[in-house]
Design a protein around this motif. Structure first.
Motif, PDB file in Angstrom:
ATOM      1  N   ASP A  24       3.192   4.137 -13.293  1.00 37.88           N
ATOM      2  CA  ASP A  24       3.515   2.743 -13.589  1.00 37.88           C
ATOM      3  C   ASP A  24       3.726   1.991 -12.287  1.00 37.88           C
ATOM      4  N   ASN A  50       3.916  -5.011  -4.421  1.00 33.41           N
ATOM      5  CA  ASN A  50       3.602  -4.101  -5.519  1.00 33.41           C
ATOM      6  C   ASN A  50       4.002  -2.681  -5.150  1.00 33.41           C
ATOM      7  N   LEU A  52       3.541   1.257  -6.772  1.00 31.35           N
ATOM      8  CA  LEU A  52       2.958   2.139  -7.782  1.00 31.35           C
ATOM      9  C   LEU A  52       3.642   3.485  -7.661  1.00 31.35           C
ATOM     10  N   SER A  73      -3.751  -7.219  -8.369  1.00 27.74           N
ATOM     11  CA  SER A  73      -3.689  -6.692  -9.736  1.00 27.74           C
ATOM     12  C   SER A  73      -3.354  -5.200  -9.727  1.00 27.74           C
ATOM     13  N   ASP A  74      -2.823  -4.720 -10.848  1.00 24.19           N
ATOM     14  CA  ASP A  74      -2.490  -3.300 -10.974  1.00 24.19           C
ATOM     15  C   ASP A  74      -3.716  -2.423 -10.758  1.00 24.19           C
ATOM     16  N   SER A  75      -4.853  -2.842 -11.307  1.00 29.64           N
ATOM     17  CA  SER A  75      -6.063  -2.023 -11.169  1.00 29.64           C
ATOM     18  C   SER A  75      -6.519  -1.939  -9.719  1.00 29.64           C
ATOM     19  N   ARG A  76      -6.318  -2.997  -8.970  1.00 26.58           N
ATOM     20  CA  ARG A  76      -6.699  -2.993  -7.546  1.00 26.58           C
ATOM     21  C   ARG A  76      -5.810  -2.033  -6.756  1.00 26.58           C
ATOM     22  N   LEU A  78      -4.144   0.580  -7.995  1.00 26.79           N
ATOM     23  CA  LEU A  78      -4.479   1.937  -8.429  1.00 26.79           C
ATOM     24  C   LEU A  78      -5.787   2.406  -7.812  1.00 26.79           C
ATOM     25  N   ARG A  79      -6.797   1.550  -7.806  1.00 28.71           N
ATOM     26  CA  ARG A  79      -8.084   1.913  -7.211  1.00 28.71           C
ATOM     27  C   ARG A  79      -7.923   2.264  -5.728  1.00 28.71           C
ATOM     28  N   ASP A  80      -7.103   1.506  -5.011  1.00 21.62           N
ATOM     29  CA  ASP A  80      -6.869   1.802  -3.599  1.00 21.62           C
ATOM     30  C   ASP A  80      -6.150   3.136  -3.431  1.00 21.62           C
ATOM     31  N   SER A  83      -8.545   5.960  -3.921  1.00 17.99           N
ATOM     32  CA  SER A  83      -9.622   6.050  -2.925  1.00 17.99           C
ATOM     33  C   SER A  83      -9.191   6.729  -1.633  1.00 17.99           C
TER      34      SER A  83
END
Length: 95
Positions: A24, A50, A52, A73-76, A78-80, A83
């Motif tokens: 979360d 942010n 995470l 954004s949360d997805s950005r 998480l994606r980072d 990666s």
């Protein structure tokens, strides 16, 4: 199975096997230079960063990722985190 939880869902039960934990995000208020404030401003005008976090089934943090500006954004975020080679790892054979 090593992990079996029954969660009420519309008078039925959803069974989750081999759960790993939870993931979360949240905001933490920060002070940044005036020139950086637009990037850290959320949709409700707070200046935040942010964060995470991931925890195991026994509620121990296994991963914390911070530093993204509040407007991300949360997805950005998480994606980072996914990666980066030495960071968050999600097993592909689990839920």
């Amino acid at each position: 199975f090593s992990c079996l939880y029954k969660l009420p869902l519309h008078n039925d039960f959803l069974y989750i096997y081999t759960c790993l934990g939870a993931l979360d995000g949240t905001y933490i208020r920060v002070y940044v230079p005036e020139v950086s404030k637009p990037r850290f401003r959320t949709r409700i005008c707070e200046i935040v960063t942010n964060v995470l976090g991931a925890c195991s089934r026994d509620m121990l943090f296994t991963f914390v990722f911070l530093g993204w500006e509040g407007s991300a954004s949360d997805s950005r975020v998480l994606r980072d985190a996914l990666s980066r080679p030495t960071e968050l790892k999600v097993p592909t054979d689990k839920h």
